[in-house]
Design a protein around this motif. Structure first.
Motif, PDB file in Angstrom:
ATOM      1  N   ALA A 123      10.007  -7.927 -17.583  1.00 31.94           N
ATOM      2  CA  ALA A 123      10.871  -6.804 -17.210  1.00 31.94           C
ATOM      3  C   ALA A 123      11.904  -7.247 -16.179  1.00 31.94           C
ATOM      4  N   VAL A 124      11.469  -8.059 -15.206  1.00 30.20           N
ATOM      5  CA  VAL A 124      12.391  -8.566 -14.184  1.00 30.20           C
ATOM      6  C   VAL A 124      13.454  -9.460 -14.829  1.00 30.20           C
ATOM      7  N   ALA A 135      14.482  -9.380 -17.941  1.00 28.41           N
ATOM      8  CA  ALA A 135      15.357  -8.520 -18.740  1.00 28.41           C
ATOM      9  C   ALA A 135      16.355  -7.782 -17.859  1.00 28.41           C
ATOM     10  N   ILE A 136      15.917  -7.283 -16.729  1.00 26.69           N
ATOM     11  CA  ILE A 136      16.819  -6.582 -15.802  1.00 26.69           C
ATOM     12  C   ILE A 136      17.875  -7.539 -15.267  1.00 26.69           C
ATOM     13  N   ILE A 137      17.481  -8.749 -14.919  1.00 22.84           N
ATOM     14  CA  ILE A 137      18.439  -9.750 -14.420  1.00 22.84           C
ATOM     15  C   ILE A 137      19.457 -10.092 -15.500  1.00 22.84           C
ATOM     16  N   ILE A 195      20.437  -8.195 -18.007  1.00 21.45           N
ATOM     17  CA  ILE A 195      21.314  -7.031 -18.191  1.00 21.45           C
ATOM     18  C   ILE A 195      22.346  -6.962 -17.069  1.00 21.45           C
ATOM     19  N   ILE A 196      21.916  -7.216 -15.846  1.00 12.70           N
ATOM     20  CA  ILE A 196      22.848  -7.206 -14.710  1.00 12.70           C
ATOM     21  C   ILE A 196      23.890  -8.309 -14.872  1.00 12.70           C
ATOM     22  N   TYR A 247      24.909  -9.636 -17.655  1.00 13.38           N
ATOM     23  CA  TYR A 247      25.766  -9.238 -18.780  1.00 13.38           C
ATOM     24  C   TYR A 247      26.832  -8.251 -18.303  1.00 13.38           C
TER      25      TYR A 247
END
Length: 157
Positions: free
Chosen positions: A18-19, A21-23, A25-26, A28
């Protein structure tokens, strides 16, 4: 198979994914913002490049490959530098008789000793041959063409 997957996706692994994936997305979203800002600074079509950069990875790579080399500020600075260099080069030239390098304020060619410019008798500054008045001290150097034609008219009458 479900047991292997459930053993692999434990709570710490799920949190780590999850971490990550969040990184991603940020990063991107930041890449899209960077393309938008950078394309404005470089004078490119910001809307077009922002839309293209929405395509993950390929849009960013395409922009990096096709973006203008210089920002508009750098381009303006380069243009001013070229103009300054041209103005500095305008102070130099070649003798029309022997092609020896000369500066713009030379009166005589140092090589062939031909007269290149006139000199003001009052302020002793160099003058262009076509000038009839010294622009520095307003001394009349030679008669203008209109004065010569008026004198010839008066002499004829």
């Amino acid at each position: 198979m479900a047991e292997i997957i459930s053993e692999f996706f434990t709570l710490p692994v799920q949190i780590a994914l999850a971490v990550v994936a969040i990184i991603l997305i940020i990063l991107y979203l930041l890449s899209i913002l960077w393309v938008c800002r950078d394309s404005r600074q470089r004078g490119a079509n910001a809307v077009l490049w922002t839309i293209i950069s929405i395509i993950p990875i390929a849009g960013l790579v395409a922009y990096c490959l096709m973006r203008p080399n210089l920002t508009t500020i750098d381009q303006d600075e380069q243009d001013m530098s070229l103009e300054l260099t041209q103005r500095q080069l305008d102070n130099y030239g070649f003798c029309p008789h022997c092609d020896y390098p000369i500066e713009s304020d030379y009166i005589l060619c140092p090589n062939c000793h031909r007269q290149l410019r006139n000199m003001c008798p009052t302020c002793h500054r160099t003058l262009r041959p076509e000038w009839s008045v010294c622009p520095y001290c307003t001394t009349t150097i030679r008669e203008t063409d209109t004065a010569k034609s008026e004198d010839s008219k008066h002499k004829a009458s």
